[in-house]
Design a protein around this motif. Sequence first.
Motif, PDB file in Angstrom:
ATOM      1  N   LYS A 215       1.355  -0.910   0.039  1.00 31.37           N
ATOM      2  CA  LYS A 215       0.294  -0.219  -0.183  1.00 31.37           C
ATOM      3  C   LYS A 215       0.567   1.324   0.106  1.00 31.37           C
ATOM      4  CE  LYS A 215      -4.449  -1.265   2.061  1.00 31.37           C
ATOM      5  NZ  LYS A 215      -5.394  -1.164   3.214  1.00 31.37           N
ATOM      6  N   ARG A 216       2.136   0.530   0.914  1.00 35.08           N
ATOM      7  CA  ARG A 216       2.615   2.525   0.494  1.00 35.08           C
ATOM      8  C   ARG A 216       3.628   2.733  -0.435  1.00 35.08           C
ATOM      9  NH1 ARG A 216       5.825   3.582   6.381  1.00 35.08           N
ATOM     10  NH2 ARG A 216       3.716   4.272   7.411  1.00 35.08           N
ATOM     11  N   LEU A 217       4.548   1.496  -0.779  1.00 38.66           N
ATOM     12  CA  LEU A 217       4.700   1.458  -1.720  1.00 38.66           C
ATOM     13  C   LEU A 217       3.546   1.739  -3.352  1.00 38.66           C
ATOM     14  CD1 LEU A 217       7.334   1.094  -3.288  1.00 38.66           C
ATOM     15  CD2 LEU A 217       6.184  -0.879  -4.648  1.00 38.66           C
ATOM     16  N   SER A 218       2.215   1.957  -3.030  1.00 39.46           N
ATOM     17  CA  SER A 218       1.409   3.004  -4.374  1.00 39.46           C
ATOM     18  C   SER A 218       1.010   3.762  -4.287  1.00 39.46           C
ATOM     19  CB  SER A 218       0.184   1.474  -4.192  1.00 39.46           C
ATOM     20  OG  SER A 218      -1.386   2.106  -4.091  1.00 39.46           O
ATOM     21  N   ILE A 219       1.384   4.369  -2.801  1.00 38.05           N
ATOM     22  CA  ILE A 219       1.051   5.731  -2.359  1.00 38.05           C
ATOM     23  C   ILE A 219       2.394   6.763  -3.116  1.00 38.05           C
ATOM     24  CG2 ILE A 219       1.478   7.450  -0.492  1.00 38.05           C
ATOM     25  CD1 ILE A 219      -1.331   5.070   0.500  1.00 38.05           C
ATOM     26  N   ILE A 220       3.210   5.853  -2.528  1.00 41.37           N
ATOM     27  CA  ILE A 220       4.719   6.640  -3.325  1.00 41.37           C
ATOM     28  C   ILE A 220       4.433   6.534  -4.505  1.00 41.37           C
ATOM     29  CG2 ILE A 220       7.151   6.831  -3.900  1.00 41.37           C
ATOM     30  CD1 ILE A 220       7.332   5.373  -0.581  1.00 41.37           C
ATOM     31  N   HIS A 221       4.146   5.493  -4.841  1.00 39.63           N
ATOM     32  CA  HIS A 221       3.912   5.895  -7.087  1.00 39.63           C
ATOM     33  C   HIS A 221       2.864   6.739  -7.543  1.00 39.63           C
ATOM     34  CE1 HIS A 221       7.138   3.129  -8.348  1.00 39.63           C
ATOM     35  NE2 HIS A 221       6.230   2.082  -7.410  1.00 39.63           N
ATOM     36  N   ARG A 274      15.700   3.631  -6.573  1.00 36.05           N
ATOM     37  CA  ARG A 274      15.209   3.025  -7.315  1.00 36.05           C
ATOM     38  C   ARG A 274      14.292   4.035  -7.893  1.00 36.05           C
ATOM     39  NH1 ARG A 274      18.143  -1.286  -8.997  1.00 36.05           N
ATOM     40  NH2 ARG A 274      19.845  -2.415  -7.452  1.00 36.05           N
ATOM     41  N   ILE A 275      13.160   3.820  -7.103  1.00 36.67           N
ATOM     42  CA  ILE A 275      11.801   4.342  -7.180  1.00 36.67           C
ATOM     43  C   ILE A 275      11.597   5.865  -7.872  1.00 36.67           C
ATOM     44  CG2 ILE A 275       9.969   5.311  -6.326  1.00 36.67           C
ATOM     45  CD1 ILE A 275       9.761   2.890  -4.605  1.00 36.67           C
ATOM     46  N   LEU A 276      12.384   6.303  -6.959  1.00 36.15           N
ATOM     47  CA  LEU A 276      12.802   8.295  -7.680  1.00 36.15           C
ATOM     48  C   LEU A 276      13.385   8.365  -9.132  1.00 36.15           C
ATOM     49  CD1 LEU A 276      13.745  10.050  -4.580  1.00 36.15           C
ATOM     50  CD2 LEU A 276      11.815  10.374  -5.707  1.00 36.15           C
ATOM     51  N   LEU A 277      14.840   7.306  -9.208  1.00 38.12           N
ATOM     52  CA  LEU A 277      15.165   7.354 -10.318  1.00 38.12           C
ATOM     53  C   LEU A 277      13.864   7.081 -11.668  1.00 38.12           C
ATOM     54  CD1 LEU A 277      18.675   5.028  -9.601  1.00 38.12           C
ATOM     55  CD2 LEU A 277      18.551   8.106 -10.781  1.00 38.12           C
ATOM     56  N   GLU A 278      13.223   5.993 -11.634  1.00 39.34           N
ATOM     57  CA  GLU A 278      12.116   5.396 -12.142  1.00 39.34           C
ATOM     58  C   GLU A 278      11.306   6.725 -12.601  1.00 39.34           C
ATOM     59  OE1 GLU A 278       9.823   2.343 -10.382  1.00 39.34           O
ATOM     60  OE2 GLU A 278      11.615   1.124 -10.512  1.00 39.34           O
ATOM     61  N   HIS A 279      11.533   8.059 -11.308  1.00 35.24           N
ATOM     62  CA  HIS A 279      10.481   8.412 -12.100  1.00 35.24           C
ATOM     63  C   HIS A 279      11.108  10.082 -12.246  1.00 35.24           C
ATOM     64  CE1 HIS A 279       6.399   7.053 -10.319  1.00 35.24           C
ATOM     65  NE2 HIS A 279       7.155   6.311  -9.610  1.00 35.24           N
ATOM     66  N   GLY A 280      12.110   9.750 -12.766  1.00 39.74           N
ATOM     67  CA  GLY A 280      13.167  10.769 -13.284  1.00 39.74           C
ATOM     68  C   GLY A 280      13.435  11.667 -12.513  1.00 39.74           C
ATOM     69  N   ALA A 281      13.828  11.199 -11.567  1.00 43.65           N
ATOM     70  CA  ALA A 281      14.927  12.101 -10.441  1.00 43.65           C
ATOM     71  C   ALA A 281      16.386  12.435 -11.518  1.00 43.65           C
ATOM     72  CB  ALA A 281      15.188  11.052  -9.047  1.00 43.65           C
ATOM     73  N   ASP A 282      16.610  13.771 -11.140  1.00 44.64           N
ATOM     74  CA  ASP A 282      18.207  13.698 -12.235  1.00 44.64           C
ATOM     75  C   ASP A 282      18.838  13.010 -11.215  1.00 44.64           C
ATOM     76  OD1 ASP A 282      20.428  14.482 -13.150  1.00 44.64           O
ATOM     77  OD2 ASP A 282      18.643  17.016 -13.840  1.00 44.64           O
ATOM     78  N   PRO A 283      19.856  11.965 -10.943  1.00 43.99           N
ATOM     79  CA  PRO A 283      21.038  11.910 -10.581  1.00 43.99           C
ATOM     80  C   PRO A 283      22.171  12.664 -10.599  1.00 43.99           C
ATOM     81  CG  PRO A 283      21.259  10.784 -12.044  1.00 43.99           C
ATOM     82  CD  PRO A 283      19.874  11.792 -12.435  1.00 43.99           C
ATOM     83  N   CYS A 323      21.813  14.052 -20.152  1.00 47.45           N
ATOM     84  CA  CYS A 323      20.573  14.792 -21.412  1.00 47.45           C
ATOM     85  C   CYS A 323      19.389  13.935 -20.641  1.00 47.45           C
ATOM     86  CB  CYS A 323      21.263  14.618 -22.855  1.00 47.45           C
ATOM     87  SG  CYS A 323      19.921  14.814 -23.667  1.00 47.45           S
ATOM     88  N   PHE A 324      19.995  12.330 -21.083  1.00 51.06           N
ATOM     89  CA  PHE A 324      18.725  11.491 -20.725  1.00 51.06           C
ATOM     90  C   PHE A 324      18.062  11.791 -19.394  1.00 51.06           C
ATOM     91  CE2 PHE A 324      17.833   7.306 -18.728  1.00 51.06           C
ATOM     92  CZ  PHE A 324      17.133   7.049 -19.228  1.00 51.06           C
ATOM     93  N   PHE A 325      18.806  12.035 -18.673  1.00 48.20           N
ATOM     94  CA  PHE A 325      18.049  12.208 -17.208  1.00 48.20           C
ATOM     95  C   PHE A 325      16.926  13.160 -17.689  1.00 48.20           C
ATOM     96  CE2 PHE A 325      21.157   9.426 -15.157  1.00 48.20           C
ATOM     97  CZ  PHE A 325      20.234   8.109 -14.838  1.00 48.20           C
ATOM     98  N   ARG A 326      16.965  14.631 -17.940  1.00 45.81           N
ATOM     99  CA  ARG A 326      16.229  15.659 -17.965  1.00 45.81           C
ATOM    100  C   ARG A 326      15.205  14.991 -19.470  1.00 45.81           C
ATOM    101  NH1 ARG A 326      20.663  20.919 -18.179  1.00 45.81           N
ATOM    102  NH2 ARG A 326      21.400  20.353 -15.499  1.00 45.81           N
ATOM    103  N   ALA A 327      15.483  14.615 -20.104  1.00 48.51           N
ATOM    104  CA  ALA A 327      14.609  13.714 -20.767  1.00 48.51           C
ATOM    105  C   ALA A 327      13.596  13.262 -20.606  1.00 48.51           C
ATOM    106  CB  ALA A 327      15.117  13.801 -22.096  1.00 48.51           C
ATOM    107  N   ARG A 328      13.452  12.352 -19.845  1.00 47.89           N
ATOM    108  CA  ARG A 328      12.471  11.406 -19.043  1.00 47.89           C
ATOM    109  C   ARG A 328      12.743  12.456 -18.130  1.00 47.89           C
ATOM    110  NH1 ARG A 328      15.260   5.965 -16.198  1.00 47.89           N
ATOM    111  NH2 ARG A 328      16.102   7.765 -14.636  1.00 47.89           N
ATOM    112  N   ALA A 329      13.127  13.022 -17.236  1.00 53.27           N
ATOM    113  CA  ALA A 329      12.292  13.937 -16.269  1.00 53.27           C
ATOM    114  C   ALA A 329      10.879  14.779 -16.675  1.00 53.27           C
ATOM    115  CB  ALA A 329      13.160  14.879 -15.248  1.00 53.27           C
ATOM    116  N   ALA A 330      11.341  15.899 -17.967  1.00 58.04           N
ATOM    117  CA  ALA A 330      10.358  16.750 -18.786  1.00 58.04           C
ATOM    118  C   ALA A 330       9.152  14.973 -19.352  1.00 58.04           C
ATOM    119  CB  ALA A 330      11.433  16.659 -20.042  1.00 58.04           C
TER     120      ALA A 330
END
Length: 359
Positions: A215-221, A274-283, A323-330
């Motif tokens: 449930k918590r994972l679902s809410i974060i997503h 990993r979740i943040l990276l999946e959602h476009g977080a810029d490392p 470029c990749f991470f910014r594109a994914r975030a956009a």
Amino acid sequence: MAIVDLFFEAVERNDVEGVRALLKKRRYLLSILKNDGSNCNAFHIAAKRGHVEMMNLLLVSLPDEKHHFSQGRLPHNRPDLSYHTPLSYAARYGHAVIVGQLRHAGAVYKVFNQNSPLGLAAQYGHVDIVRQLLVALEPGNFFLSMMGEVKLDPRLSQMLAREVVEDKTGALWLAMYDDNADVVSVLLEAGCEASVGILLAKLFIAEERRVIPEKRLSIIHQLLTANAENVNREIPEPELLRQCTLIRDSHRRPAPGGTLLHAIASLGHDALVRILLEHGADPTRRNTAGETPRDVAMRCQHISVVQIFDEARRSVRPLQDLCFFRARAAVAAGEIPTEEAAAKLTPSLARGVCSRLTH
């Protein structure tokens, strides 16, 4: 036994006919407070216990000349000693029919000492009541229920509108804190916004458990998907300091100017990184100390998190990371179409990136 005691005993027993008989010549009983120090009246008891027929009787027994009372002092609008109104009790205990009865009777939506009807319904996971109250809080409905036919001063309208927004945000926080995923979904659909602080708080709360419940994972997503524009936003320092009290070692606390990814990297929680990276977080973003999230993880000696960043870096050519991470975030923020974002990369990467950007 005194008439007042008989009356309250009949209300608690849901003795509709007994209460009807007592109210026939003693309508003043509607405004009498129970003699136990709680300051509650018959409406509070019926709302708390879910007595639908009793509530209907009490409401139809209200005097027609309501102008003799101020709107907030009507018996079905009064707060008790704990600052709960009948409406907030009905919302708290999940009595949707009674919420509807009170709304139909013109119950005033009030927030006393954080006992918001919407917040209580959200906290305890009553989705149907949350939906009802969101409708009631739409500008026209809300102002009508608050003031009847009185024309509102524009400044008062703006103040009430701000209170409604704050109330919805508070409800989102309560639903999120108690892992009520269905309520979070309804509130987000209704346009409730999750600030960076709310996102950060949820991630820090999740950090308390190394294995995140479903449930918590679902809410974060849900939160990250609905608020993609906040994923790479700088965390305001007061919010960062408030959440970083969970990190006991001061040298492991992230420096100001960082993003959610900096904060979670400092905690060393692999799954959340990993979740943040999946959602476009810029490392590649740096905080005021010049650190990337990987640098923060290295300083805090979270080797497994460092390895995740290294894996992410190897997944695209080093010169194309930014470029990749910014594109994914956009794309996550809905700023540009997926195909256009993929086209911004080199041709050799574009083929495999397009599908990844949509996940």
